[in-house]
Motif scaffolding. Structure first.
Motif, PDB file in Angstrom:
ATOM      1  N   ALA B 127       0.845  -1.201   0.000  1.00 41.45           N
ATOM      2  CA  ALA B 127       0.000   0.000   0.000  1.00 41.45           C
ATOM      3  C   ALA B 127       0.880   1.250   0.000  1.00 41.45           C
ATOM      4  O   ALA B 127       2.010   1.215   0.484  1.00 41.45           O
ATOM      5  CB  ALA B 127      -0.900  -0.022   1.230  1.00 41.45           C
ATOM      6  N   GLY B 128       0.345   2.326  -0.543  1.00 35.05           N
ATOM      7  CA  GLY B 128       1.094   3.590  -0.503  1.00 35.05           C
ATOM      8  C   GLY B 128       1.314   4.214  -1.865  1.00 35.05           C
ATOM      9  O   GLY B 128       1.927   5.281  -1.975  1.00 35.05           O
ATOM     10  N   GLY B 129       0.818   3.565  -2.906  1.00 37.89           N
ATOM     11  CA  GLY B 129       0.924   4.133  -4.249  1.00 37.89           C
ATOM     12  C   GLY B 129       2.358   4.404  -4.658  1.00 37.89           C
ATOM     13  O   GLY B 129       3.225   3.545  -4.539  1.00 37.89           O
ATOM     14  N   GLU B 130       2.583   5.623  -5.121  1.00 35.60           N
ATOM     15  CA  GLU B 130       3.889   5.961  -5.680  1.00 35.60           C
ATOM     16  C   GLU B 130       5.003   5.905  -4.635  1.00 35.60           C
ATOM     17  O   GLU B 130       6.155   5.590  -4.956  1.00 35.60           O
ATOM     18  CB  GLU B 130       3.802   7.361  -6.286  1.00 35.60           C
ATOM     19  N   THR B 131       4.675   6.209  -3.390  1.00 30.69           N
ATOM     20  CA  THR B 131       5.677   6.137  -2.320  1.00 30.69           C
ATOM     21  C   THR B 131       6.146   4.695  -2.150  1.00 30.69           C
ATOM     22  O   THR B 131       7.345   4.424  -1.988  1.00 30.69           O
ATOM     23  CB  THR B 131       5.073   6.654  -0.992  1.00 30.69           C
ATOM     24  N   LEU B 133       6.000   2.380  -4.467  1.00 30.40           N
ATOM     25  CA  LEU B 133       6.755   2.025  -5.677  1.00 30.40           C
ATOM     26  C   LEU B 133       8.211   2.486  -5.554  1.00 30.40           C
ATOM     27  O   LEU B 133       9.144   1.728  -5.865  1.00 30.40           O
ATOM     28  CB  LEU B 133       6.078   2.658  -6.900  1.00 30.40           C
ATOM     29  N   ALA B 134       8.382   3.716  -5.078  1.00 32.13           N
ATOM     30  CA  ALA B 134       9.747   4.244  -4.899  1.00 32.13           C
ATOM     31  C   ALA B 134      10.523   3.377  -3.918  1.00 32.13           C
ATOM     32  O   ALA B 134      11.727   3.139  -4.095  1.00 32.13           O
ATOM     33  CB  ALA B 134       9.690   5.682  -4.408  1.00 32.13           C
ATOM     34  N   GLN B 185       9.292   7.090 -10.778  1.00 31.70           N
ATOM     35  CA  GLN B 185       9.977   6.450  -9.652  1.00 31.70           C
ATOM     36  C   GLN B 185      11.022   5.401 -10.038  1.00 31.70           C
ATOM     37  O   GLN B 185      11.915   5.103  -9.256  1.00 31.70           O
ATOM     38  CB  GLN B 185       8.948   5.810  -8.693  1.00 31.70           C
ATOM     39  N   VAL B 186      10.890   4.818 -11.217  1.00 30.59           N
ATOM     40  CA  VAL B 186      11.878   3.811 -11.642  1.00 30.59           C
ATOM     41  C   VAL B 186      12.790   4.395 -12.724  1.00 30.59           C
ATOM     42  O   VAL B 186      13.879   3.887 -12.974  1.00 30.59           O
ATOM     43  CB  VAL B 186      11.168   2.519 -12.150  1.00 30.59           C
ATOM     44  N   GLY B 187      12.346   5.498 -13.324  1.00 36.66           N
ATOM     45  CA  GLY B 187      13.063   6.083 -14.448  1.00 36.66           C
ATOM     46  C   GLY B 187      14.504   6.451 -14.161  1.00 36.66           C
ATOM     47  O   GLY B 187      15.357   6.360 -15.045  1.00 36.66           O
ATOM     48  N   ASP B 188      14.785   6.881 -12.935  1.00 36.37           N
ATOM     49  CA  ASP B 188      16.157   7.307 -12.646  1.00 36.37           C
ATOM     50  C   ASP B 188      17.034   6.154 -12.141  1.00 36.37           C
ATOM     51  O   ASP B 188      18.192   6.363 -11.791  1.00 36.37           O
ATOM     52  CB  ASP B 188      16.166   8.470 -11.638  1.00 36.37           C
ATOM     53  N   LEU B 189      16.469   4.942 -12.101  1.00 37.94           N
ATOM     54  CA  LEU B 189      17.282   3.786 -11.691  1.00 37.94           C
ATOM     55  C   LEU B 189      17.888   3.141 -12.947  1.00 37.94           C
ATOM     56  O   LEU B 189      17.316   3.229 -14.033  1.00 37.94           O
ATOM     57  CB  LEU B 189      16.415   2.756 -10.945  1.00 37.94           C
TER      58      LEU B 189
END
Lengths: 201, 277
Positions: B127-131, B133-134, B185-189
């Motif tokens: 749970a937590g959406g984008e947070t 995911l990050a 959130q994944v783009g900079d990895l």
């Protein structure tokens, strides 16, 4: 025909939902309520499972006492239910959630959705695609330019921008139709392959 | 003229029945309409074809069951391709219904001999959406101390040596909404990312492929069919494309005749008004 009870339930519910297209009826309403209820029930079970696996087990079995902080903050969200005098307690976890969420999102929005998209639009005029992307972007931006009274050139550019926006909406609509047809195909496939066994390929 | 006017007054329920028939008939008796492969699908395929046996990818489930008929064929086509090539799959879920969907898709492979925890695993929903995911993109085991089946994730062989997304070879997300959360959130990895989105969301996701933020883009049933063709594993999506094409032709006919009928009616009304004056 299928002998699986689950498939029969799914098929009959599908028919009940599609019956709405002919007229609203009690079967449709019943299935609508069952769907909402099942989704809510699933969410409650999942939420409870999250509390157990991410709160209770690490705390009790793993002795990870730092978990007490998010657990306490989670409980503070429910404080107003104990009495209106505890309303203030809810503000602390909410401000934490909003702050963390905004911090994580704003940083990446600037980099991923502004800077990288901007740099992807700065292209050499060495292909038709590049020319369309660069001029198209500028034309669309000019459509939203309201700072001063538009000159004739700006009006022309804005008009081109308007057409590009319309073409984009058209593409979105085309995709929306395509997506909805896919959803219908999915249901037809379920009904006539898994339930009636008419589709054999 | 009267025929054209009557066409505009056809009961919409007749159109529904017609649409169902036009979709059903080619599914029972396929015609075999040729499917061309799009640039975005080719890019996705090229990225995934570089994977070697034993490599690990993360598949992120971000769609609900109501969006499944459009997105799930892509997941099925990718799973079949990756498992056939002995590539390991870690599933995570940004969406609450994701773990259940992933479990359903993984079950046939488990029954055919793939080993849970070694060849694949289902870490579940956070749970937590984008947070959230990050968090899980950067540290899977800390974010998911236990997987969907209740195992301690630190003991799963598939996760040995893997902390977050950069330790895997690709991140594939399946979504029935926009691709933006993953891009942010994944783009900079340091991991190639492939989007599998519902058809409606395609125009919003395409700029991210153009900018290189996504290594490939698969959109709905059509892309699933294309992926099945490029991997030489034709399946359910290819079979459904005849229905898709004929459905589009029928809707185009509806739109054309609907508009003709509208303009004929309007011109008659205008002529009637002028006659009265």
């Amino acid at each position: 025909m299928s002998t699986d009870v689950g498939i029969w339930v799914g098929a009959l519910m599908t028919i009940a939902v599609f019956s709405y297209l002919f007229s609203e009826n009690e079967f449709y309403k019943a299935v609508e309520h069952i769907y909402v209820g099942a989704a809510a029930g699933y969410s409650i079970v999942l939420g409870f499972s999250n509390v157990v696996t991410k709160g209770w087990q690490p705390l009790v079995e793993g002795r990870q006492f730092q978990v007490l902080i998010p657990v306490a903050m989670g409980l503070m969200l429910f404080a107003p239910y104990a009495g209106t005098q505890y309303n203030w307690m809810r503000r602390i976890p909410i401000s934490f959630i909003v702050g963390i969420g905004a911090g994580i999102t704003i940083r990446s929005v600037v980099i991923e959705q502004f800077v990288k998209q901007l740099s992807a639009t700065i292209l050499p005029f060495n292909s038709v695609n590049n020319v369309i992307i660069v001029l198209g972007t500028l034309a669309v931006l000019s459509y939203f330019f309201f700072t001063f009274k538009p000159s004739r050139a700006l009006k022309t550019s804005a008009e081109v921008g308007k057409w590009i926006i319309m073409i984009t909406f058209g593409a979105s609509f085309g995709n929306a139709v395509m997506g909805r047809i896919s959803l219908l195909i999915g249901r037809i496939d379920f009904m006539f392959r898994e339930w009636i066994h008419l589709i054999k390929l | 003229m009267d025929v054209l006017m009557k066409l505009g007054d056809i009961d919409k329920r007749v159109l529904y029945v017609l649409l169902v028939l036009v979709l059903l008939i080619p599914m029972v008796r396929p015609i075999g309409i040729r499917i061309s492969i799009s640039h975005w699908t080719t890019k996705a395929y090229e990225q995934l074809s570089r994977l070697e046996p034993g490599d690990t990818v993360i598949c992120d489930f971000g769609y609900n069951v109501d969006g499944a008929p459009d997105v799930e064929p892509i997941a099925k086509a990718i799973f079949r391709d990756l498992f056939d090539r002995n590539i390991k799959i870690i599933t995570v879920s940004l969406n609450a219904q994701g773990p259940m969907i992933a479990e359903k898709l993984l079950l046939p492979y488990e029954e055919s001999g793939k080993v849970y925890g070694t060849d694949f695993c289902n870490l579940g929903f956070m749970a937590g959406g984008e947070t959230a995911l990050a968090a899980y993109a950067r540290d899977l085991k800390r974010t998911f101390p236990r997987d969907w089946r209740g195992n301690t994730t630190s003991t799963l062989p598939i996760l040995q040596g893997i902390t977050g997304a950069p330790d895997t070879k690709a991140w594939i997300f399946f979504t029935d909404s926009s691709a933006e959360a993953w891009v942010r959130q994944v783009g900079d990895l340091d991991v190639p990312m492939i989007g599998a989105v519902i058809t409606v969301a395609a125009p919003q996701a395409e700029p991210f492929v153009h900018s290189g933020q996504l290594s490939g883009l698969l959109t709905g049933l059509r892309s699933a069919a294309e992926y099945e063709i490029v991997t030489n594993r034709p399946g359910g999506a290819v079979a459904a494309m005849d229905a898709q094409s004929l459905g589009h032709i029928l809707i185009t006919i509806f739109i054309v005749f609907g508009n003709i009928s509208y303009f004929v009616k309007r011109s008659k009304e205008l002529a009637g008004r002028e006659g009265v004056q």
